[in-house]
Scaffold this active site. Structure first.
Site, mmCIF file in Angstrom:
data_model
loop_
_atom_site.group_PDB
_atom_site.id
_atom_site.type_symbol
_atom_site.label_atom_id
_atom_site.label_comp_id
_atom_site.label_asym_id
_atom_site.label_seq_id
_atom_site.Cartn_x
_atom_site.Cartn_y
_atom_site.Cartn_z
ATOM 1 N N ARG A 172 36.244 0.722 45.660
ATOM 2 C CA ARG A 172 36.245 0.754 47.131
ATOM 3 C C ARG A 172 37.662 0.746 47.720
ATOM 4 O O ARG A 172 37.914 0.152 48.763
ATOM 5 C CB ARG A 172 35.478 -0.454 47.705
ATOM 6 C CG ARG A 172 33.983 -0.456 47.470
ATOM 7 C CD ARG A 172 33.322 0.660 48.268
ATOM 8 N NE ARG A 172 31.865 0.500 48.332
ATOM 9 C CZ ARG A 172 31.017 0.887 47.394
ATOM 10 N NH1 ARG A 172 31.479 1.452 46.286
ATOM 11 N NH2 ARG A 172 29.713 0.730 47.541
ATOM 12 N N SER A 245 27.248 -1.640 53.203
ATOM 13 C CA SER A 245 27.758 -2.934 52.726
ATOM 14 C C SER A 245 28.883 -3.403 53.636
ATOM 15 O O SER A 245 29.851 -2.665 53.847
ATOM 16 C CB SER A 245 28.321 -2.800 51.314
ATOM 17 O OG SER A 245 27.324 -2.384 50.439
ATOM 18 N N GLU A 340 34.514 -4.746 54.071
ATOM 19 C CA GLU A 340 34.688 -3.368 53.615
ATOM 20 C C GLU A 340 35.087 -2.426 54.758
ATOM 21 O O GLU A 340 36.034 -1.667 54.610
ATOM 22 C CB GLU A 340 33.414 -2.900 52.928
ATOM 23 C CG GLU A 340 33.669 -1.701 52.061
ATOM 24 C CD GLU A 340 32.414 -1.157 51.464
ATOM 25 O OE1 GLU A 340 31.757 -0.366 52.146
ATOM 26 O OE2 GLU A 340 32.099 -1.524 50.329
HETATM 27 N N1 EPU Z 1 20.959 -9.293 45.593
HETATM 28 C C1 EPU Z 1 20.545 -10.472 46.171
HETATM 29 N N2 EPU Z 1 20.102 -10.433 47.477
HETATM 30 C C2 EPU Z 1 20.041 -9.282 48.195
HETATM 31 C C3 EPU Z 1 20.438 -8.066 47.579
HETATM 32 C C4 EPU Z 1 20.907 -8.108 46.277
HETATM 33 O O1 EPU Z 1 20.574 -11.532 45.561
HETATM 34 O O2 EPU Z 1 19.671 -9.344 49.366
HETATM 35 C C5 EPU Z 1 21.499 -9.336 44.223
HETATM 36 C C6 EPU Z 1 20.526 -8.817 43.189
HETATM 37 O O3 EPU Z 1 20.639 -9.626 42.055
HETATM 38 C C7 EPU Z 1 21.051 -7.454 42.837
HETATM 39 C C8 EPU Z 1 22.529 -7.609 43.075
HETATM 40 O O4 EPU Z 1 22.644 -8.527 44.165
HETATM 41 O O5 EPU Z 1 20.776 -7.129 41.526
HETATM 42 C C9 EPU Z 1 23.226 -6.311 43.398
HETATM 43 O O6 EPU Z 1 22.539 -5.674 44.473
HETATM 44 P P1 EPU Z 1 22.477 -4.083 44.599
HETATM 45 O O7 EPU Z 1 22.093 -3.477 43.319
HETATM 46 O O8 EPU Z 1 21.680 -3.759 45.814
HETATM 47 O O9 EPU Z 1 23.987 -3.658 44.793
HETATM 48 P P2 EPU Z 1 25.181 -4.276 45.623
HETATM 49 O O10 EPU Z 1 26.218 -4.714 44.660
HETATM 50 O O11 EPU Z 1 24.713 -5.260 46.628
HETATM 51 C C10 EPU Z 1 26.512 -2.017 45.687
HETATM 52 C C11 EPU Z 1 27.245 -1.209 46.705
HETATM 53 C C12 EPU Z 1 26.265 -0.398 47.559
HETATM 54 C C13 EPU Z 1 25.478 0.509 46.629
HETATM 55 C C14 EPU Z 1 24.745 -0.368 45.598
HETATM 56 C C15 EPU Z 1 24.015 0.453 44.566
HETATM 57 C C16 EPU Z 1 29.248 -2.491 47.208
HETATM 58 C C17 EPU Z 1 29.981 -3.329 48.211
HETATM 59 N N3 EPU Z 1 28.034 -2.082 47.567
HETATM 60 O O12 EPU Z 1 25.728 -2.974 46.395
HETATM 61 O O13 EPU Z 1 27.024 0.409 48.437
HETATM 62 O O14 EPU Z 1 24.547 1.288 47.340
HETATM 63 O O15 EPU Z 1 25.713 -1.175 44.888
HETATM 64 O O16 EPU Z 1 24.925 1.037 43.695
HETATM 65 O O17 EPU Z 1 29.803 -2.199 46.142
HETATM 66 C C18 EPU Z 1 27.890 0.642 50.653
HETATM 67 O O18 EPU Z 1 29.013 0.604 50.146
HETATM 68 O O19 EPU Z 1 27.727 0.765 51.888
HETATM 69 C C19 EPU Z 1 26.710 0.480 49.792
HETATM 70 C C20 EPU Z 1 25.476 0.402 50.293
#
Ligand code: EPU
Length: 346
Positions: A172, A245, A340
């Site tokens: 990012r 995010s 972000e």
């Molecule tokens: N989780 C929670 N609560 C929630 C959501 C998630 O506990 O409400 C935990 C779960 O354990 C889950 C983990 O967090 O396994 C990771 O969640 P997720 O797979 O949804 O991914 P993320 O790390 O929250 C990142 C990117 C997203 C991207 C997703 C999928 C960043 C800051 N965000 O989110 O990017 O879509 O992975 O690859 O790296 C964006 O940048 O706008 C964005 C949406």
């Protein structure tokens, strides 16, 4: 009409920006111009300089928060165009004007059978904004396929072509984010492949695809799976204003992760090169914010990393909520969350 007169005719005054940022917050641009080519871009920058106005370059407005009005000139990058270069039996290079809609470009590439960006479907914003924060999702980042960025270097007023290494991509982050205002991206080049294996390893994607055999899949099917997953978890900015995010996933030292783990055994983290990337969504969720809302703004009820403008919230309302979330995560877990999106105006 002289070039100056033509430029003056395109300049607008006091333009409301709520429809031009996906968080839908109200802010006014003192001056505003849409630019579709390099000459107009140079002309707009020169006009701002001569008249002593600050400039703000806007793409799809999907990664910024207007903390208030913008007193200078907002330049919205609208350079259109997409074409292929250097096509051979292994792949081809897709060239995208900075103003092209990112998601449409993903569907176009995937439906033509080219692989590499299908996991990045439905990310809001423009192609020109994609390198700035090195967009990433479902195990793929833009820097995996990006060959080069064409930009106007405002220090020299020259057009430059920066290759992947020169863009200094990390999670990012990029040269463009680290030197704000210096480069204005006008086009990007992506090397896409006909043969490279599809990236299906991200947990959500793996779960969604279930028993589907990878030989039955093509890039368009993967893009469609990603779209279905995103639609289930993430709010559509056209309906529920948001900027995706709101925080980066914080990277901590392995020792800090182990300490966190002993206090909170279910903490979610992904080891990488001796450090651990924590799931910010988990930290926010565990701090009790998921689904929180006040009269105007709140936290999405299916993904705690996404802040939402429910009803007429201002940029300041969103930033106050973000600050409250940061403080409570810091207090509970001792982890600093970094925002972000960029903050502009006000
Ligand atoms: N989780 C929670 N609560 C929630 C959501 C998630 O506990 O409400 C935990 C779960 O354990 C889950 C983990 O967090 O396994 C990771 O969640 P997720 O797979 O949804 O991914 P993320 O790390 O929250 C990142 C990117 C997203 C991207 C997703 C999928 C960043 C800051 N965000 O989110 O990017 O879509 O992975 O690859 O790296 C964006 O940048 O706008 C964005 C949406």
């Amino acid at each position: 009409m002289s070039p100056q007169a033509a430029l003056q005719a395109k300049l607008k005054e006091r333009v409301e920006l709520s429809a031009l940022n996906t968080l839908g917050v109200s802010a006014t641009a003192r001056f505003y111009i849409d630019v579709t080519n390099l000459d107009d871009l140079r002309g707009a920058l020169a006009w701002a300089q001569v008249n002593g106005h600050k400039t703000l370059v806007l793409g799809g407005g999907s990664n910024l928060v207007f903390a208030g009005d913008f007193a200078g000139l907002v330049i919205r990058i609208q350079m259109a165009g997409r074409y292929w270069e250097q096509a051979d039996e292994t792949g081809a290079t897709l060239v995208l004007g900075a103003g092209e809609n990112w998601h449409h470009a993903v569907l176009y590439a995937a439906s033509t059978g080219y692989r590499g960006i299908e996991n990045l479907a439905l990310i809001p914003g423009t192609a020109g904004a994609a390198p700035v924060q090195n967009i990433g999702a479902y195990g793929v980042e833009l820097c995996d396929t990006l060959v080069s960025v064409t930009a106007l270097d405002r220090e020299t007023n020259e057009r430059v072509c920066l290759d992947n290494a020169a863009c200094g991509f990390t999670y990012r982050d990029s040269l463009f984010k680290r030197s704000p205002g210096r480069y204005i991206i006008t086009a990007i080049r992506l090397r896409l492949s006909r043969k490279k294996p599809l990236q299906l390893g991200y947990r959500d994607l793996e779960e969604y695809l279930g028993e589907t055999l990878s030989q039955e899949l093509d890039p368009l099917k993967v893009a469609e799976a990603v779209m279905a997953i995103r639609r289930r978890k993430l709010p559509d900015p056209d309906i529920i204003p948001n900027v995706g995010s709101f925080f980066k996933n914080p990277v901590v030292a392995a020792e800090q992760f182990h300490e966190l783990q002993s206090a909170h055994p279910s903490v979610v983290g992904y080891p990488q090169n001796g450090t651990v990337k924590l799931a910010a969504a988990w930290l926010i969720d565990q701090s009790g914010w998921k689904g929180y809302r006040n009269a105007r703004v709140g936290v999405h009820n299916r993904q705690a990393l996404v802040l939402i403008n429910h009803s007429g919230g201002t940029g300041r309302d969103v930033l106050e909520l973000a600050s409250d979330i940061r403080q409570s995560v810091q207090k509970r877990f001792g982890v600093e969350l970094e925002m972000e999106p960029g903050i502009v105006g006000g």
